[in-house]
Design an enzyme around this catalytic site. Structure first.
Site, short mmCIF file in Angstrom:
data_model
loop_
_atom_site.label_atom_id
_atom_site.label_comp_id
_atom_site.label_asym_id
_atom_site.label_seq_id
_atom_site.Cartn_x
_atom_site.Cartn_y
_atom_site.Cartn_z
CB SER A 10 -40.25 -5.65 74.96
OG SER A 10 -39.94 -4.26 75.00
CD GLN A 46 -20.63 0.70 76.66
OE1 GLN A 46 -19.55 0.41 77.13
NE2 GLN A 46 -21.09 1.94 76.67
N GLY A 47 -20.24 -4.47 76.19
CA GLY A 47 -19.13 -5.42 76.14
C GLY A 47 -19.43 -6.68 75.38
CD GLU A 114 -16.63 -7.89 79.37
OE1 GLU A 114 -17.10 -7.79 80.52
OE2 GLU A 114 -17.19 -7.46 78.35
CG HIS A 242 -19.02 0.98 85.47
ND1 HIS A 242 -18.02 1.88 85.17
CD2 HIS A 242 -18.76 -0.11 84.73
CE1 HIS A 242 -17.19 1.32 84.30
NE2 HIS A 242 -17.63 0.12 84.01
NE ARG A 288 -16.56 -3.41 87.85
CZ ARG A 288 -17.56 -3.63 87.00
NH1 ARG A 288 -18.78 -3.76 87.46
NH2 ARG A 288 -17.35 -3.72 85.72
CG HIS A 349 -23.39 -1.08 85.58
ND1 HIS A 349 -23.72 -0.43 84.41
CD2 HIS A 349 -22.76 -2.22 85.23
CE1 HIS A 349 -23.28 -1.16 83.37
NE2 HIS A 349 -22.72 -2.26 83.85
CD GLU A 373 -30.47 -4.97 85.66
OE1 GLU A 373 -30.30 -4.89 84.42
OE2 GLU A 373 -30.08 -4.11 86.46
NE ARG A 384 -23.46 -7.27 86.04
CZ ARG A 384 -23.28 -6.74 84.83
NH1 ARG A 384 -23.85 -7.28 83.78
NH2 ARG A 384 -22.54 -5.67 84.67
CB SER A 389 -26.92 -9.16 82.94
OG SER A 389 -25.74 -8.48 83.06
#
Ligand SMILES: Cc1cc2nc3c(=O)[nH]c(=O)nc-3n(C[C@H](O)[C@H](O)[C@H](O)COP(=O)(O)OP(=O)(O)OC[C@H]3O[C@@H](n4cnc5c(N)ncnc54)[C@H](O)[C@@H]3O)c2cc1C
Length: 533
Positions: A10, A46-47, A114, A242, A288, A349, A373, A384, A389
């Site tokens: 869900s 978050q972002g 971003e 990450h 990264r 991540h 996902e 990604r 996502s």
């Protein structure tokens, strides 16, 4: 129990699929594994979510997604997301669900930028975008009379004609899903839920790794169930890490934003010495994946549990203003980031691969769909693009719901096969075994199938995980079922699926980093018996 549509999971993907299918007239049963909203990745996003910024276009967004995917992204999947995504954000998240995205004083949306996006196009609710989307979505689900929410309930296995029908002739039919065995976690009873259409929306698999930003629902249940049912899996070697998550052993690995390095934070070892210059000319500002692997190498060399991100040379008021959430979150744990360096580790991540689907969520099993996902449309390729996502869950959830509605109309008189009821075992499951087996999975995946893979490491992992799987299957067959045992069985299966994908893919690209120097020095090739079974 019989239903038109059974949705397993869900989060944003399952929630949107359930809502859209129900609003089109289907009777939907939605499985909610836990009362706790924190057990889904959606809650932690978050972002933000991709919308559209000044000068933006579907072409530009498609281009950004495709270039992040390191040559493996399916352009048609990126295009579908880019063409439909922003419109669906407006129609569903903003107009229908009323998600409170941040606005500027002039009333316009506060659009941010971003990494790797060519321009600002991200909508957000402070740094709690996923939490707010989840609240609005769950409120709409609770208000929809055609959705039956089963909670806390966890799917054990998919039911298929060839595996579960009592009619022996059904094995000659094409592989078809007819629902799932489901454990009611409150009563301990196992129910057979027969569904005309079944949707996997179980999220990711970060929990397979020692360090992860994912909550404990992300243990690869959907991957394991799909594998056992005979579905095709795709791109599972592409697990995105990450570079910097808070290292605080009792708690989750809270994300420490990459913008902190952009603002001058230095990565240092326990003795305060910087190390990034040894790994990349850009030092702490390296890409990264380079930063994540450099930290991993330093930890292997030193044996330390973490490195540190040091911002203490900056003005304390500025730090509090610039990073309010990270400051507050760390302070709750007794860490004042204006005076102390932040302990960090890289963390698993996002799973770019998953159950192979077409662009409407159809898997290779009839009447089985996958969204979010857990699915792999080819959108993310080998890596990604940030903030795609949540939008993926929305877009492919809507597309799948539309096709499911059409399929229900076409096969109005679905007949269910006779299925044996679940046989429960009596022996209580041993929590010590579950705990230790999970540690084995997490350490094995972290060290041997993690940030830097070599054939030797992966072969070692293969031995360990195969042996573990034999033990776990034996333990599973004898023990009374509970959520932890279901998760352990799925965890080891999903770990093997990631490992097999990584062993098979001999090209180092995107988030699958393969160091072949040992192989080349020894002139060795992967032996045929190492190929996935
Ligand atoms: C810390 C963090 C930050 C992120 N930030 C962003 C961001 O800014 N923007 C962005 O776009 N993405 C972000 N992501 C990624 C994004 O949140 C996820 O990819 C997305 O929410 C996945 O949604 P989902 O519906 O597929 O899965 P989930 O939200 O994880 O939902 C899956 C649900 O299925 C349940 N489930 C699992 N197994 C079973 C079972 N056997 N039976 C029943 N239920 C089951 C789980 O418990 C869970 O509730 C972030 C992720 C994390 C972890």
């Amino acid at each position: 129990m019989e239903t038109d549509v059974l949705v397993i999971g869900s989060g944003i993907a399952g929630g949107i699929t359930a809502l859209e299918a129900a609003q089109a007239g289907a009777r939907v049963t939605l499985l909610h594994r836990s009362f706790d909203p924190e057990k889904k990745n959606t809650r932690w996003a978050q972002g933000g979510i991709i919308f559209t910024g000044p000068g933006d276009s579907p072409d530009l967004l498609t281009q950004d997604i495709v270039s992040a995917g390191a040559g493996v992204t399916l352009p048609a999947a990126a295009r579908a997301l880019a063409e439909q995504g922003p419109r669906l954000v407006q129609e569903i998240l903003i107009d229908k669900l009323g998600v409170p995205f941040n606005r500027r004083p002039d009333g316009e949306f506060d659009i941010t930028e971003e990494g790797a996006h060519s321009l600002p196009r991200i909508l957000h609710c402070e740094d709690r975008t996923g939490m707010r989307i989840n609240e609005s979505l769950m409120a709409a689900i609770l208000a929809e009379p055609r959705i039956t929410l089963r909670q806390p309930a966890v799917a054990i296995d998919l039911l298929t004609l060839s595996h579960h029908s009592r009619n022996p002739l059904d094995m000659y039919e094409p592989n078809t899903c007819v629902g799932a065995y489901v454990l009611d976690r409150a009563t301990g009873r196992v129910e057979t839920i027969l569904a005309r259409e079944t949707v996997l929306a179980t999220g990711g698999l970060g929990e397979l790794y020692l360090h992860t930003t994912n909550p404990d629902g992300a243990r690869g249940d959907g991957i394991a169930m799909a594998y056992r049912a005979g579905a095709r899996l795709l791109n599972l070697e592409f697990v995105q890490f990450h570079p910097t998550a808070l290292y605080y052993p009792p708690g989750p690995r809270f994300l420490i934003s990459e913008s902190m390095r952009g603002e001058g934070a230095r990565l240092v070892l326990r003795n305060g010495k910087e190390f990034m210059a040894r790994h990349h000319p850009l030092g702490s500002l390296a890409p990264r994946d380079v930063v994540a692997r450099a930290i991993h190498d330093e930890l292997l060399a030193s044996g330390d549990p973490c490195v540190y991100l040091d911002l203490t040379h900056k003005n304390a008021d500025w730090i509090r203003r610039r990073f309010p959430s990270i400051y507050a979150e760390c302070l709750k744990l007794g860490l004042d980031i204006t005076r102390q360096p932040i302990p960090v580790v890289p963390a698993a991540h996002y799973s770019c691969g998953g159950v192979a689907t077409d662009l409407d969520g159809r898997t290779t099993i009839r009447r089985l769909w996958a969204v979010g996902e857990v699915a792999c449309t080819g959108l993310h390729g080998a890596n990604r693009l940030a903030s795609t996502s949540l939008l993926e869950g929305l877009v492919f959830g809507v597309r799948a719901a539309r096709e499911i509605g059409a399929a229900l109309q076409k096969n109005e008189d679905a007949v269910f096969p006779p299925i044996d009821p679940w046989v429960s075992q009596k022996e209580p499951s041993d929590p010590a075994l579950i705990l230790q087996d999970w540690l084995t999975i997490k350490y094995t995946m972290w060290n041997y199938v993690g940030l830097a893979r070599t054939t030797r490491r992966m072969k070692r992992a293969q031995k360990i995980l195969r042996e573990l799987q034999t033990e776990v299957e034996d333990f599973y067959a004898r023990s009374r079922l509970d959520d932890a045992l279901i998760g352990l069985r799925n965890g080891v299966q999903a770990a093997l699926a990631v490992l097999y994908a990584a062993l098979q893919d001999r090209t180092s690209r995107g988030s699958h980093y393969l160091d072949r120097s040992e192989d080349e020095a020894a002139g060795s090739q992967l032996a045929p018996q190492d190929a996935p079974i």
